[in-house]
Design a protein around this motif. Structure first.
Motif, PDB file in Angstrom:
ATOM      1  N   ASP A   1       1.003  -1.159  -0.144  1.00 44.70           N
ATOM      2  CA  ASP A   1       0.059  -0.083   0.106  1.00 44.70           C
ATOM      3  C   ASP A   1       1.037   1.349  -0.060  1.00 44.70           C
ATOM      4  OD1 ASP A   1      -2.340   1.733   0.741  1.00 44.70           O
ATOM      5  OD2 ASP A   1      -1.184   2.070   2.421  1.00 44.70           O
TER       6      ASP A   1
ATOM      7  N   ILE B   1      -7.989   2.779   1.640  1.00 40.92           N
ATOM      8  CA  ILE B   1      -7.650   1.795   0.918  1.00 40.92           C
ATOM      9  C   ILE B   1      -6.702   0.914   1.754  1.00 40.92           C
ATOM     10  CG2 ILE B   1      -6.017   1.330  -1.241  1.00 40.92           C
ATOM     11  CD1 ILE B   1      -8.604   2.654  -2.099  1.00 40.92           C
ATOM     12  N   LEU B   2      -5.774   1.412   2.550  1.00 41.24           N
ATOM     13  CA  LEU B   2      -5.240   0.490   3.571  1.00 41.24           C
ATOM     14  C   LEU B   2      -6.062  -0.381   4.571  1.00 41.24           C
ATOM     15  CD1 LEU B   2      -2.456  -0.417   5.127  1.00 41.24           C
ATOM     16  CD2 LEU B   2      -2.715   1.717   6.302  1.00 41.24           C
TER      17      LEU B   2
ATOM     18  N   SER C   1      -7.584  -2.918   2.399  1.00 39.60           N
ATOM     19  CA  SER C   1      -6.521  -4.037   1.764  1.00 39.60           C
ATOM     20  C   SER C   1      -6.286  -5.072   2.879  1.00 39.60           C
ATOM     21  CB  SER C   1      -5.266  -3.098   1.529  1.00 39.60           C
ATOM     22  OG  SER C   1      -5.490  -2.327   0.524  1.00 39.60           O
TER      23      SER C   1
ATOM     24  N   LEU D   1       0.566  -7.396   4.786  1.00 43.00           N
ATOM     25  CA  LEU D   1       0.341  -6.124   4.406  1.00 43.00           C
ATOM     26  C   LEU D   1       1.381  -5.174   4.740  1.00 43.00           C
ATOM     27  CD1 LEU D   1      -1.893  -4.094   3.261  1.00 43.00           C
ATOM     28  CD2 LEU D   1      -2.553  -3.865   5.758  1.00 43.00           C
TER      29      LEU D   1
ATOM     30  N   THR E   1       2.651  -1.238   4.218  1.00 43.83           N
ATOM     31  CA  THR E   1       2.540   0.203   3.557  1.00 43.83           C
ATOM     32  C   THR E   1       3.557   0.854   4.104  1.00 43.83           C
ATOM     33  OG1 THR E   1       0.845   1.852   4.288  1.00 43.83           O
ATOM     34  CG2 THR E   1       1.341   0.401   6.077  1.00 43.83           C
TER      35      THR E   1
END
Length: 135
Positions: free
Chosen positions: A40, A46-47, A50, A60, A62
């Motif tokens: 991300d 959006i994060l 996700s 995940l 970011t």
């Protein structure tokens, strides 16, 4: 690999090697399915959305902000890049040799930097800030 972005980013993402593309303005993010790694760069909603895409045991990652959500059976990592002279020199060599081809969206003067980097000034590609007048 699945790329995401806006409609105008589709061709660029596919040209850079994405197998598929999701338009964040019109395609449901959930259409991506379950993924091993989600990277991300946007953050925010959006994060948060996700995290549900990460398959059990997946990650995940970011760079936007420390994650406030975690995948159910995976991990969430905030990745911060630290300056590294040797790696930057290697990137410079790759750029000069043509092995690295960045997408340059705009070149601005140092005086224009604050407005050029403002969130409202979205440019496809990298914004280069020219510090000197020399070409």
């Amino acid at each position: 690999m699945i790329g995401t972005g806006r409609t105008g980013d589709r061709d660029t993402a596919l040209r850079l090697g994405m197998d598929a593309f999701l338009d964040l303005q019109s395609d449901p993010l959930e259409d991506a399915g379950q993924l091993d790694v989600v990277f991300d760069v946007i953050g925010g909603d959006i994060l948060d959305r996700s995290a549900a895409l990460v398959r059990a045991g997946g990650t995940l990652v970011t760079i936007a902000s420390p994650p406030t959500v975690r995948p159910r059976d995976g991990q969430a990592i905030f990745f911060v890049v630290e300056p590294d002279r040797a790696r930057l020199a290697d990137l410079g060599r790759r750029l000069r040799d043509g092995r690295l081809r960045p997408i340059v969206g705009a070149v601005r003067t140092l005086a224009e930097a604050p407005s050029a980097l403002a969130p409202a000034q979205r440019t496809r590609g990298k914004t280069i800030i020219r510090v000197t007048e020399d070409e």
